[in-house]
Design a protein around this motif. Structure first.
Motif, mmCIF file in Angstrom:
data_model
loop_
_atom_site.group_PDB
_atom_site.id
_atom_site.type_symbol
_atom_site.label_atom_id
_atom_site.label_comp_id
_atom_site.label_asym_id
_atom_site.label_seq_id
_atom_site.Cartn_x
_atom_site.Cartn_y
_atom_site.Cartn_z
ATOM 1 N N LYS A 182 0.878 -1.169 0.000
ATOM 2 C CA LYS A 182 0.000 0.000 0.000
ATOM 3 C C LYS A 182 0.916 1.219 0.000
ATOM 4 O O LYS A 182 1.619 1.480 0.986
ATOM 5 C CB LYS A 182 -0.918 -0.018 1.212
ATOM 6 N N ILE B 217 -4.917 4.065 7.695
ATOM 7 C CA ILE B 217 -5.249 2.641 7.706
ATOM 8 C C ILE B 217 -6.700 2.420 7.293
ATOM 9 O O ILE B 217 -7.013 1.510 6.510
ATOM 10 C CB ILE B 217 -4.967 2.045 9.102
ATOM 11 N N ARG B 218 -7.600 3.264 7.794
ATOM 12 C CA ARG B 218 -9.023 3.135 7.439
ATOM 13 C C ARG B 218 -9.224 3.301 5.940
ATOM 14 O O ARG B 218 -9.927 2.504 5.299
ATOM 15 C CB ARG B 218 -9.843 4.182 8.197
ATOM 16 N N ASP C 102 3.305 -3.845 5.383
ATOM 17 C CA ASP C 102 2.795 -3.847 4.009
ATOM 18 C C ASP C 102 2.471 -2.435 3.508
ATOM 19 O O ASP C 102 1.907 -2.276 2.429
ATOM 20 C CB ASP C 102 1.567 -4.754 3.881
ATOM 21 N N TYR C 103 2.835 -1.418 4.284
ATOM 22 C CA TYR C 103 2.695 -0.021 3.859
ATOM 23 C C TYR C 103 4.064 0.502 3.435
ATOM 24 O O TYR C 103 5.054 0.306 4.149
ATOM 25 C CB TYR C 103 2.138 0.853 4.981
ATOM 26 N N CYS D 159 -7.032 3.006 3.436
ATOM 27 C CA CYS D 159 -6.366 1.986 2.622
ATOM 28 C C CYS D 159 -7.002 0.606 2.772
ATOM 29 O O CYS D 159 -7.083 -0.159 1.807
ATOM 30 C CB CYS D 159 -4.881 1.924 2.978
ATOM 31 N N GLU D 160 -7.453 0.279 3.967
ATOM 32 C CA GLU D 160 -8.027 -1.051 4.197
ATOM 33 C C GLU D 160 -9.457 -1.160 3.689
ATOM 34 O O GLU D 160 -9.858 -2.194 3.132
ATOM 35 C CB GLU D 160 -7.984 -1.389 5.698
ATOM 36 N N LYS D 161 -10.233 -0.087 3.853
ATOM 37 C CA LYS D 161 -11.655 -0.142 3.503
ATOM 38 C C LYS D 161 -11.953 0.441 2.123
ATOM 39 O O LYS D 161 -13.111 0.444 1.699
ATOM 40 C CB LYS D 161 -12.479 0.585 4.566
ATOM 41 N N LYS D 162 -10.923 0.931 1.453
ATOM 42 C CA LYS D 162 -11.099 1.505 0.099
ATOM 43 C C LYS D 162 -12.223 2.542 0.107
ATOM 44 O O LYS D 162 -13.188 2.480 -0.661
ATOM 45 C CB LYS D 162 -11.403 0.411 -0.919
#
Length: 404
Positions: free
Chosen positions: A234, A360-361, A262-263, A363-366
């Protein structure tokens, strides 16, 4: 219509590109527009005019650093330049950044007042109404509202011997006031509100944002991820061409420590000196070959992160959005004005906990989608704002002809 633009740079840097592109837009619409700038670093381009020389600017800059009196030197070069202006006889003078140690401000404004030349002045920062600071958010300072003194920025100025902020503020108020026909242009509502609290408050203010070239900045398919082995990462992107604490360099260092493996943080516009203080896991790119390559990097990123602490109206936010990449930024200056709930979010300045949580929100939840970003980008088309400038010129010129 004959228009003279004055700016520190021509064709380089953010303001230099603005004046060059506005000139090209106006010439295509049959206006005679000349750009005057600091000094020539190569071949002098058509319809451009260097004001000074490298040596004169170097001397001016050194004297300004020592005394704090920027814009008080270059007397001979300014006198010679003003003779050329008189010969050119512009209908309008469009000022941009004049605080680059290359022109005498008192002489310039006395000339404008003497010959009653209408002026458009685009404020790209806060310098015009302070005792010397282009920005002051980092110091939480509002002394400029009533007259600068005991400048908190003074201690940060390398080579300075005297705090002349009070003197400079008084002189600017004297020089910049009393122009018969001057319109101020601010790229952001934030800056326009500040102007309303300053000694420039009696001048009319127009808000014309800085746009972007959508023919350059749009989604681009390239091999950036593959080139650096980031296919499964990411990517968090930061872009600046003067990295320091004000631009949030320390924030990226802290984020690298906090975020999961993973970022991947990618910073563009760095240097060898910046590399020396960056964690090894941050990918540092000193420069791109051209804007098309930069657009490819924007397009490859999952999120553009702009933790700037001092800003007017950042074009980097808009460039990212135009490439389909959402933006997260601190609530500072005009930076929040470039985005809305469809293409990014804002956190309070300096709140790294909130910044980490939102990254994080998102990138994870698109949370944001490319299509929404591109729709927002259409509002920033540079041609829309150049058209507004030409319409402003024409209104001023019509009003001038009526009074004559």
């Amino acid at each position: 219509m004959k228009i003279l633009q004055i700016n520190t740079l021509y064709g380089a840097g953010s303001t230099g590109k603005i004046v060059r592109n506005l000139q090209r837009y106006a010439i295509k619409r049959n206006h005679d527009i000349l750009v005057a700038y600091r000094f020539a670093e190569g071949k002098i381009q058509k319809n451009s005019l260097p004001i000074s020389s490298w040596l004169d600017c170097h001397i001016h800059n050194r004297l300004a650093m020592i005394t704090g009196l920027q814009g008080c030197f270059s007397l001979f070069k300014t006198w010679f330049f003003l003779k050329k202006i008189r010969k050119y006889s512009p209908d309008i003078i469009h000022l941009h950044n004049i605080h680059g140690s290359y022109i005498n401000h008192r002489m310039l404004f006395n000339f404008i007042k003497k010959y009653h030349i209408p002026v458009v002045w685009t404020l790209h920062d806060c310098w015009a109404f302070t005792g010397g600071c282009p920005h002051f958010d980092g110091y939480s300072c509002n002394k400029w509202e009533h007259g600068c003194k005991n400048c908190p920025h003074f201690a940060q100025r390398e080579g300075a011997f005297f705090d002349t902020s009070s003197f400079v503020h008084r002189k600017k108020k004297k020089w910049f006031s009393g122009v018969n026909d001057m319109t101020l242009v601010c790229p952001s509502r934030w800056l326009a509100n500040l102007v309303g609290k300053s000694f420039l408050k009696n001048y009319p203010v127009e808000i014309i944002p800085n746009g972007i070239d959508l023919e350059v900045f749009h989604p681009v398919e390239d091999d950036f991820r593959k080139k650096y082995g980031l296919e499964s990462k990411k990517i968090l992107l930061g872009v600046s061409f003067g990295w320091n604490r004000k631009k949030g360099l320390d924030v990226f260092v802290e984020l690298e420590r906090r975020l999961p493996p993973d970022y991947q943080i990618v910073l563009v516009g760095t240097s060898e000196s910046i590399d020396a203080i960056l964690p090894k896991n941050i990918l540092s790119i000193h420069r791109t070959e051209n804007q098309q390559e930069l657009a490819g990097i924007y397009s490859a990123a999952d999120l553009f992160v702009n933790p700037t602490r001092e800003e007017n109206y950042p074009t980097v936010n808009m460039e990212a959005i135009a490439c389909g990449t959402p933006v997260i930024t601190f609530r500072t200056g005009g930076s929040p004005e470039t985005i809305d709930e469809t293409c990014g979010c804002v956190v309070e300045i300096g709140d790294i906990d909130a910044l980490e949580h939102e990254i994080i929100r998102i990138c994870e939840k698109k949370v944001f989608h490319k299509e929404a970003c591109l729709k927002k980008a259409a509002e920033h088309d540079i041609n829309l704002f150049y058209k507004e400038y030409l319409e402003l010129y024409e209104r001023i010129n019509i009003g001038r002809n009526k009074t004559n």
